[in-house]
Write a protein that holds these residues in place. Structure first.
Motif, short mmCIF file in Angstrom:
data_model
loop_
_atom_site.label_atom_id
_atom_site.label_comp_id
_atom_site.label_asym_id
_atom_site.label_seq_id
_atom_site.Cartn_x
_atom_site.Cartn_y
_atom_site.Cartn_z
N ASP A 195 49.02 28.95 41.25
CA ASP A 195 48.37 28.38 40.07
C ASP A 195 48.51 29.33 38.87
OD1 ASP A 195 47.58 26.22 41.64
OD2 ASP A 195 45.64 27.14 42.12
N GLU A 196 48.37 30.63 39.14
CA GLU A 196 48.51 31.65 38.11
C GLU A 196 49.35 32.79 38.68
OE1 GLU A 196 44.77 32.70 35.88
OE2 GLU A 196 43.91 31.70 37.64
N MET A 197 50.21 33.37 37.86
CA MET A 197 51.00 34.50 38.32
C MET A 197 51.15 35.53 37.21
SD MET A 197 54.61 32.36 38.80
CE MET A 197 55.48 33.65 39.63
N ARG A 198 51.06 36.81 37.60
CA ARG A 198 51.19 37.91 36.65
C ARG A 198 52.01 39.02 37.28
NH1 ARG A 198 47.63 38.10 32.21
NH2 ARG A 198 46.08 36.47 32.30
N TYR A 199 52.73 39.73 36.43
CA TYR A 199 53.55 40.87 36.85
C TYR A 199 52.91 42.15 36.31
CZ TYR A 199 57.72 43.62 37.82
OH TYR A 199 58.59 44.54 38.32
N PHE A 200 52.85 43.17 37.15
CA PHE A 200 52.25 44.45 36.80
C PHE A 200 53.22 45.58 37.15
CE2 PHE A 200 48.88 41.51 37.76
CZ PHE A 200 47.86 41.80 36.88
N GLY A 201 53.16 46.68 36.41
CA GLY A 201 53.92 47.87 36.75
C GLY A 201 53.18 48.68 37.81
N ALA A 233 51.85 51.60 37.80
CA ALA A 233 50.64 52.27 37.34
C ALA A 233 49.46 51.31 37.22
CB ALA A 233 50.89 52.94 35.98
N GLU A 234 49.72 50.02 37.36
CA GLU A 234 48.67 49.00 37.20
C GLU A 234 48.26 48.38 38.54
OE1 GLU A 234 49.35 46.93 33.02
OE2 GLU A 234 51.05 46.65 34.39
N ARG A 235 48.51 49.07 39.64
CA ARG A 235 48.18 48.52 40.96
C ARG A 235 46.73 48.07 41.06
NH1 ARG A 235 52.09 52.42 42.99
NH2 ARG A 235 53.52 51.35 44.42
N GLU A 236 45.82 48.91 40.63
CA GLU A 236 44.40 48.57 40.74
C GLU A 236 44.04 47.39 39.85
OE1 GLU A 236 42.24 49.41 43.10
OE2 GLU A 236 44.00 50.43 43.92
N ALA A 237 44.62 47.33 38.66
CA ALA A 237 44.39 46.19 37.78
C ALA A 237 44.90 44.91 38.43
CB ALA A 237 45.08 46.40 36.43
N ALA A 238 46.06 45.00 39.08
CA ALA A 238 46.62 43.84 39.77
C ALA A 238 45.72 43.38 40.91
CB ALA A 238 48.02 44.17 40.30
N ARG A 239 45.22 44.33 41.68
CA ARG A 239 44.35 43.97 42.81
C ARG A 239 43.03 43.38 42.31
NH1 ARG A 239 45.92 47.32 48.09
NH2 ARG A 239 44.78 45.61 49.04
N THR A 240 42.49 43.94 41.24
CA THR A 240 41.26 43.38 40.67
C THR A 240 41.50 41.97 40.17
OG1 THR A 240 40.43 45.56 40.05
CG2 THR A 240 39.54 43.67 38.83
N TRP A 241 42.60 41.76 39.47
CA TRP A 241 42.88 40.43 38.94
C TRP A 241 43.09 39.42 40.05
CZ3 TRP A 241 47.25 37.24 39.23
CH2 TRP A 241 47.14 36.06 38.49
N VAL A 242 43.85 39.77 41.08
CA VAL A 242 44.11 38.80 42.15
C VAL A 242 42.82 38.48 42.90
CG1 VAL A 242 44.80 40.21 44.17
CG2 VAL A 242 45.97 38.08 43.69
N ARG A 243 41.90 39.44 43.01
CA ARG A 243 40.62 39.19 43.70
C ARG A 243 39.67 38.34 42.87
NH1 ARG A 243 40.21 45.38 44.84
NH2 ARG A 243 41.33 45.52 46.81
N THR A 244 39.60 38.64 41.56
CA THR A 244 38.53 38.07 40.73
C THR A 244 39.00 37.15 39.62
OG1 THR A 244 38.58 39.88 39.11
CG2 THR A 244 37.20 40.18 41.09
N GLY A 245 40.26 37.25 39.22
CA GLY A 245 40.75 36.50 38.08
C GLY A 245 40.47 37.20 36.76
N GLU A 246 39.87 38.39 36.81
CA GLU A 246 39.55 39.15 35.60
C GLU A 246 40.47 40.35 35.50
OE1 GLU A 246 37.11 38.29 33.41
OE2 GLU A 246 36.78 36.49 34.62
N LEU A 247 40.96 40.60 34.29
CA LEU A 247 41.76 41.80 34.04
C LEU A 247 40.83 42.94 33.65
CD1 LEU A 247 44.82 40.44 32.07
CD2 LEU A 247 44.81 41.42 34.36
#
Length: 158
Positions: free
Chosen positions: A127-133, A135-149
């Motif tokens: 439904d939603e997809m984002r690409y992260f570098g 250095a952004e692993r934690e941001a990616a994990r937070t977003w995939v868990r919660t939908g919040e950046l």
């Protein structure tokens, strides 16, 4: 190598192929999130991954997928062609809500961009997809868990 204890502890019906190391299951405390690190792909690996995604969808209605594709080469990206037939065969058995890809190469980004382009017509489309570098692993994990950046997205985590 796949961490069988982590997977089978939460999904008793999931049994990966011990001879295929396409992906490694990463520790993830959120039950509806599947977190993996992907290497070179294979038909057997896609079958195992799709069984895992289907089992998680059955248990939680929607699965959110965190995927690391770090250190990918052209071979790694091209090996995703093995996923075409499994996509067509099993793509309707699971529902991906959010998909976060973490990559560090033109090959990983190129494959992500191709998937995004065909997503409207492809059976395996989040439904939603984002690409992260990386250095952004934690941001990616937070977003995939919660939908919040996270507000610190883009800053390397210590």
């Amino acid at each position: 190598m796949i961490d069988r204890e982590t997977v089978t502890a939460t999904l008793d019906d999931y049994r990966p192929d011990p001879n295929d190391a396409m992906f490694e299951v990463l520790n993830e405390p959120t039950p509806a999130v599947v977190a993996i690190r992907v290497g070179d792909c294979s038909p057997a690996g896609f079958r195992d991954l799709y069984r895992l995604l289907s089992a998680t969808t059955d248990a939680h209605d929607t699965v959110h997928l965190y995927e690391e594709t770090v250190d990918w080469t052209a071979r790694s990206a091209l090996s995703n062609w093995y996923g075409i037939l499994p996509d067509l065969r099993w793509g309707s058995t699971f529902d991906i809500g959010r998909y976060a890809a973490v990559g560090d190469s033109v090959w990983a980004r190129g494959l992500f961009d191709c998937w995004r382009a065909i997503a409207p017509v492809w059976p395996v489309s989040p439904d939603e997809m984002r690409y992260f570098g990386p250095a952004e692993r934690e941001a990616a994990r937070t977003w995939v868990r919660t939908g919040e950046l996270p507000s610190d997205r883009g800053r390397a985590t210590q």
